[in-house]
Design a protein around this motif. Structure first.
Motif, PDB file in Angstrom:
ATOM      1  N   VAL A  83       0.835  -1.197   0.000  1.00 55.85           N
ATOM      2  CA  VAL A  83       0.000   0.000   0.000  1.00 55.85           C
ATOM      3  C   VAL A  83       0.875   1.256   0.000  1.00 55.85           C
ATOM      4  CG1 VAL A  83      -1.744   1.310   1.266  1.00 55.85           C
ATOM      5  CG2 VAL A  83      -1.838  -1.188   1.249  1.00 55.85           C
ATOM      6  N   VAL A  84       0.536   2.201  -0.890  1.00 57.02           N
ATOM      7  CA  VAL A  84       1.200   3.506  -0.871  1.00 57.02           C
ATOM      8  C   VAL A  84       0.126   4.578  -0.737  1.00 57.02           C
ATOM      9  CG1 VAL A  84       2.643   5.135  -2.138  1.00 57.02           C
ATOM     10  CG2 VAL A  84       3.098   2.689  -2.306  1.00 57.02           C
ATOM     11  N   PHE A  85       0.171   5.297   0.374  1.00 54.35           N
ATOM     12  CA  PHE A  85      -0.832   6.338   0.612  1.00 54.35           C
ATOM     13  C   PHE A  85      -0.445   7.630  -0.082  1.00 54.35           C
ATOM     14  CE2 PHE A  85      -1.255   3.695   4.462  1.00 54.35           C
ATOM     15  CZ  PHE A  85      -2.591   3.368   4.340  1.00 54.35           C
ATOM     16  N   GLN A  86      -1.450   8.482  -0.222  1.00 54.38           N
ATOM     17  CA  GLN A  86      -1.212   9.788  -0.818  1.00 54.38           C
ATOM     18  C   GLN A  86      -0.391  10.658   0.134  1.00 54.38           C
ATOM     19  OE1 GLN A  86      -4.883  11.749  -1.637  1.00 54.38           O
ATOM     20  NE2 GLN A  86      -3.901  13.558  -2.520  1.00 54.38           N
ATOM     21  N   GLY A  87      -0.775  10.667   1.390  1.00 53.73           N
ATOM     22  CA  GLY A  87      -0.050  11.458   2.388  1.00 53.73           C
ATOM     23  C   GLY A  87       1.238  10.763   2.789  1.00 53.73           C
ATOM     24  N   ALA A  88       2.093  11.510   3.475  1.00 58.22           N
ATOM     25  CA  ALA A  88       3.387  10.960   3.851  1.00 58.22           C
ATOM     26  C   ALA A  88       3.253  10.075   5.084  1.00 58.22           C
ATOM     27  CB  ALA A  88       4.368  12.092   4.121  1.00 58.22           C
ATOM     28  N   GLU A 135      18.181  -1.922  -3.902  1.00 55.97           N
ATOM     29  CA  GLU A 135      17.586  -2.060  -5.244  1.00 55.97           C
ATOM     30  C   GLU A 135      16.315  -1.220  -5.359  1.00 55.97           C
ATOM     31  OE1 GLU A 135      16.605  -6.093  -6.503  1.00 55.97           O
ATOM     32  OE2 GLU A 135      18.611  -6.663  -5.814  1.00 55.97           O
ATOM     33  N   CYS A 136      15.476  -1.338  -4.334  1.00 57.24           N
ATOM     34  CA  CYS A 136      14.195  -0.618  -4.364  1.00 57.24           C
ATOM     35  C   CYS A 136      14.425   0.889  -4.364  1.00 57.24           C
ATOM     36  CB  CYS A 136      13.326  -1.008  -3.178  1.00 57.24           C
ATOM     37  SG  CYS A 136      12.819  -2.731  -3.203  1.00 57.24           S
ATOM     38  N   LEU A 137      15.457   1.330  -3.648  1.00 58.69           N
ATOM     39  CA  LEU A 137      15.786   2.757  -3.641  1.00 58.69           C
ATOM     40  C   LEU A 137      16.278   3.193  -5.013  1.00 58.69           C
ATOM     41  CD1 LEU A 137      17.538   3.379  -0.205  1.00 58.69           C
ATOM     42  CD2 LEU A 137      15.420   4.398  -1.043  1.00 58.69           C
ATOM     43  N   ALA A 138      17.079   2.328  -5.649  1.00 58.86           N
ATOM     44  CA  ALA A 138      17.583   2.654  -6.983  1.00 58.86           C
ATOM     45  C   ALA A 138      16.417   2.771  -7.968  1.00 58.86           C
ATOM     46  CB  ALA A 138      18.580   1.589  -7.435  1.00 58.86           C
ATOM     47  N   ARG A 139      15.475   1.834  -7.859  1.00 56.49           N
ATOM     48  CA  ARG A 139      14.321   1.843  -8.772  1.00 56.49           C
ATOM     49  C   ARG A 139      13.500   3.105  -8.634  1.00 56.49           C
ATOM     50  NH1 ARG A 139      11.213  -3.776  -9.809  1.00 56.49           N
ATOM     51  NH2 ARG A 139      10.709  -2.884 -11.823  1.00 56.49           N
ATOM     52  N   THR A 140      13.380   3.594  -7.408  1.00 57.71           N
ATOM     53  CA  THR A 140      12.549   4.770  -7.195  1.00 57.71           C
ATOM     54  C   THR A 140      13.373   6.055  -7.267  1.00 57.71           C
ATOM     55  OG1 THR A 140      12.794   4.276  -4.837  1.00 57.71           O
ATOM     56  CG2 THR A 140      10.723   3.681  -5.850  1.00 57.71           C
ATOM     57  N   ALA A 152      13.667  14.864   6.195  1.00 61.38           N
ATOM     58  CA  ALA A 152      14.289  15.942   5.439  1.00 61.38           C
ATOM     59  C   ALA A 152      13.840  15.964   3.976  1.00 61.38           C
ATOM     60  CB  ALA A 152      15.812  15.807   5.521  1.00 61.38           C
ATOM     61  N   LEU A 153      13.147  14.911   3.533  1.00 66.20           N
ATOM     62  CA  LEU A 153      12.750  14.834   2.123  1.00 66.20           C
ATOM     63  C   LEU A 153      11.480  15.622   1.853  1.00 66.20           C
ATOM     64  CD1 LEU A 153      14.845  12.579   2.018  1.00 66.20           C
ATOM     65  CD2 LEU A 153      13.230  11.228   0.685  1.00 66.20           C
ATOM     66  N   PRO A 154      11.376  16.193   0.641  1.00 68.02           N
ATOM     67  CA  PRO A 154      10.113  16.824   0.262  1.00 68.02           C
ATOM     68  C   PRO A 154       8.999  15.775   0.157  1.00 68.02           C
ATOM     69  CG  PRO A 154      11.737  17.016  -1.505  1.00 68.02           C
ATOM     70  CD  PRO A 154      12.402  16.342  -0.375  1.00 68.02           C
ATOM     71  N   LEU A 155       7.756  16.252   0.236  1.00 66.58           N
ATOM     72  CA  LEU A 155       6.611  15.353   0.318  1.00 66.58           C
ATOM     73  C   LEU A 155       6.547  14.341  -0.823  1.00 66.58           C
ATOM     74  CD1 LEU A 155       4.513  15.476   2.600  1.00 66.58           C
ATOM     75  CD2 LEU A 155       2.907  16.361   0.913  1.00 66.58           C
ATOM     76  N   GLY A 156       6.812  14.814  -2.048  1.00 70.45           N
ATOM     77  CA  GLY A 156       6.752  13.930  -3.205  1.00 70.45           C
ATOM     78  C   GLY A 156       7.714  12.766  -3.057  1.00 70.45           C
ATOM     79  N   GLN A 157       8.898  13.060  -2.540  1.00 71.05           N
ATOM     80  CA  GLN A 157       9.888  12.006  -2.377  1.00 71.05           C
ATOM     81  C   GLN A 157       9.563  11.088  -1.202  1.00 71.05           C
ATOM     82  OE1 GLN A 157      12.560  14.823  -3.252  1.00 71.05           O
ATOM     83  NE2 GLN A 157      13.896  13.625  -4.556  1.00 71.05           N
ATOM     84  N   GLN A 158       8.848  11.636  -0.203  1.00 63.39           N
ATOM     85  CA  GLN A 158       8.425  10.770   0.896  1.00 63.39           C
ATOM     86  C   GLN A 158       7.454   9.718   0.383  1.00 63.39           C
ATOM     87  OE1 GLN A 158       7.293  12.591   4.572  1.00 63.39           O
ATOM     88  NE2 GLN A 158       9.014  14.003   4.574  1.00 63.39           N
ATOM     89  N   ARG A 159       6.675  10.088  -0.646  1.00 64.65           N
ATOM     90  CA  ARG A 159       5.785   9.106  -1.251  1.00 64.65           C
ATOM     91  C   ARG A 159       6.613   8.055  -1.988  1.00 64.65           C
ATOM     92  NH1 ARG A 159       2.002  11.939  -4.866  1.00 64.65           N
ATOM     93  NH2 ARG A 159       1.389  13.056  -3.001  1.00 64.65           N
TER      94      ARG A 159
END
Lengths: 256, 286
Positions: A83-88, A135-140, A152-159
């Motif tokens: 599951v990936v939510f819209q909010g962080a 690997e998963c970090l590289a993919r995203t 410290a990450l912006p919201l988009g990257q937290q998603r």
């Protein structure tokens, strides 16, 4: 073969107002399905009923042959629903890498004794988790942020971190709630490429999205919700030509 | 003068290790469940009592770890009663642990009596910097330091440790990635039980323990834990040691009757000082 996800007559109301009523949905394995609809159509409710954040008033959710609508969300995650939510919804106070590594919890075998005694099997598993997480970090596209605090990450990257975390649990069904909202055009294109990529790997994806244009390029099939009911289903092209869909999005009266 | 000082400091560090262990048990439980476990001092008392009984049939080195293990199970039991029912709020669970702590008095008095108990630790005394110290204090320090190092390793570098930390950070998101938050809470209670018992088992040879010794331990352990916002084990260790050393110095050079009050006063001053410097430190991370 039965579909990976089947939703039958699903109902849920809040204070007497139906958010989802009698929704049927079938998602075959490997399909990228989008659920769209105007605001208040019941998309998020449906999303949470499948993910396990809400219980239905009636109807059923069947995943891989099991009826899961009464399962707690952690059990659904262990069964392979990511599951990936819209909010962080990230783990503040942990690094990006740790956030992603903990996503492997559902598929980790070592228990408390292994962890405390640092048994060889535990150490090997720990290395595997680290490898998968990288690997998963590289993919995203988040490798550069691995050791930063997630706060410290912006919201988009937290998603993005949520997505990497979900992938680290090796899901079979991925639920994405409005993943494109709030992203800039370039980020949207990257996200679209990534989702496309995941589908190629055989992952089944259910994408809940407000933005019709974003969905049209990606989805195999589109289900359109309005006022808690399915009003259309088909390929993106079919759905876009559907009068009721156009009416729902324009807010006009529909003559059934 | 100088030789006295070294002795007091080491004695204080030893006692402080006990406070830190009790405090870190509180932290382990609070982080995951948001419950302040008032039965934390009880774990130490039951651990000490268990060890004293086991020592009548088992040798040193076996009886003590067994007692710690037994109290880990007691911790699990307390966890079941306190948070086992889904939907129990942390506030309700806090009251449950308080009730259990009082109930435990009855059980301890019934099983072990109301007289102080003790058992032998590491015998003899050693000379450190010209000061004489009971050797057992060195064992207390020698066990506590690796335990804290091990905890840091466990929470940071194992899947289970990360899962516990994740529950502490965001239970909602933790469930979504397959973490059984309730089970993690019970595990936290078991860890808290073991840490509390370890404090009791380690301190008993140098400080007799009675059924109501839990009050001193929980008051000091809580003060140490609060210094780190109830969430940071490392700060809890520092706080425990500071409390222990201050009390030993007050008792050594001043009046032993006021040692706890003066140490807690100092703790209050430290916390007020920190809060004034960093107001954000007191804010709950969401």
């Amino acid at each position: 073969m039965h579909p990976l996800l089947r939703v039958n007559g699903l109902r849920r109301s809040f204070d007497g107002v139906f958010a989802v009523r009698e929704v049927d949905l079938e998602v075959p394995r490997g399909e990228l399905r989008a659920v769209i609809g105007p605001n208040g159509a019941g998309k998020s409710t449906l999303f949470n009923l499948i993910g396990g954040q809400l219980r239905p008033d009636g109807g059923e959710v069947v995943y891989d042959g099991d009826r899961i609508d009464r399962w707690p969300s952690h059990r659904r995650a262990r069964a392979g629903i990511g599951v990936v939510f819209q909010g962080a919804r990230v783990f503040r106070g942990m690094t990006v890498l740790e956030n992603v590594m903990v996503g492997a919890h559902g598929v980790t075998r070592s228990g408390f004794l292994g962890a405390v005694t640092r048994a060889p099997r535990h150490r090997r598993e720990e290395r595997e988790i680290l490898g998968t997480a990288r690997e998963c970090l590289a993919r995203t596209g988040l490798s550069a942020w691995a050791d930063r605090a997630v706060d410290a990450l912006p919201l988009g990257q937290q998603r993005g971190v949520q997505l990497a975390r979900a992938l680290c649990g090796r899901p079979r069904l991925l639920l994405l709630d409005e993943p494109a909202s709030g992203l800039r055009a370039a980020e949207r294109a990257e996200l679209a490429a990534l989702v496309e990529n995941l589908r190629t790997d055989g992952l089944t994806v259910l994408l809940v999205e407000h933005d019709v244009a974003f969905v049209s390029r990606l989805a195999d099939r589109v289900t359109v919700l309005d006022l808690g009911q399915v009003i259309a289903e088909g390929t993106p092209t079919q759905v876009r030509a559907d009068e009721r869909v156009i009416a729902a999005y324009l807010g006009a009266e529909v003559s059934a | 003068m100088a030789n006295e000082l070294a002795g007091y400091v080491i004695t204080g560090l030893g006692t402080g290790c006990g406070f830190a262990l009790v405090g870190s048990g509180l932290v382990a439980i609070y982080r995951v469940t948001r419950v302040v476990n008032f039965a934390q001092g009880t774990f130490a008392v039951i651990g000490a009592m268990c060890a004293s009984s086991l020592l009548s049939v088992l040798p040193h080195g076996i009886a003590e770890p067994l007692a710690v293990l037994a109290v880990a199970l007691v911790g699990l039991l307390v966890g079941f009663v306190a948070i086992g029912r889904p939907g129990t709020t942390p506030q309700a669970a806090l009251i449950v642990t308080l009730g259990l702590a009082i109930f435990a008095y009855a059980v301890v008095v019934l099983v072990w009596g109301d007289q102080p108990r003790s058992f032998a630790g590491v015998p003899g005394a050693v000379t450190v910097l010209d000061g004489r110290v009971q050797s057992h204090y060195l064992l207390v320090i020698g066990v506590t330091v690796p335990v804290f190092a091990g905890m840091a390793l466990f929470f940071g570098h194992t899947d289970l440790g990360r899962a516990l930390t994740a529950c502490a950070s965001n239970p909602y998101a933790a469930r979504v990635i397959g973490i059984d938050v309730r089970r993690m809470g019970l595990l936290a209670f078991a860890i808290g039980g073991a840490l509390g018992a370890l404090a009791g088992v380690l301190l008993t040879p140098v400080q007799q323990i009675t059924f109501d010794s839990d009050v001193t331990l929980i008051v000091n352990g809580f003060a140490a834990a609060v210094l780190g916002g109830l969430t940071r084990p490392a700060v809890t260790l520092a706080g425990g040691l500071l409390l222990g050393v201050t009390q030993a110095l007050v008792a050594g050079y001043g009046n032993a009757a006021h040692q706890t009050e003066i140490a807690l006063g100092l703790m209050l001053a430290v916390m007020i000082g920190r809060a004034a410097r960093r107001p954000a430190a007191l804010e709950e991370p969401t």
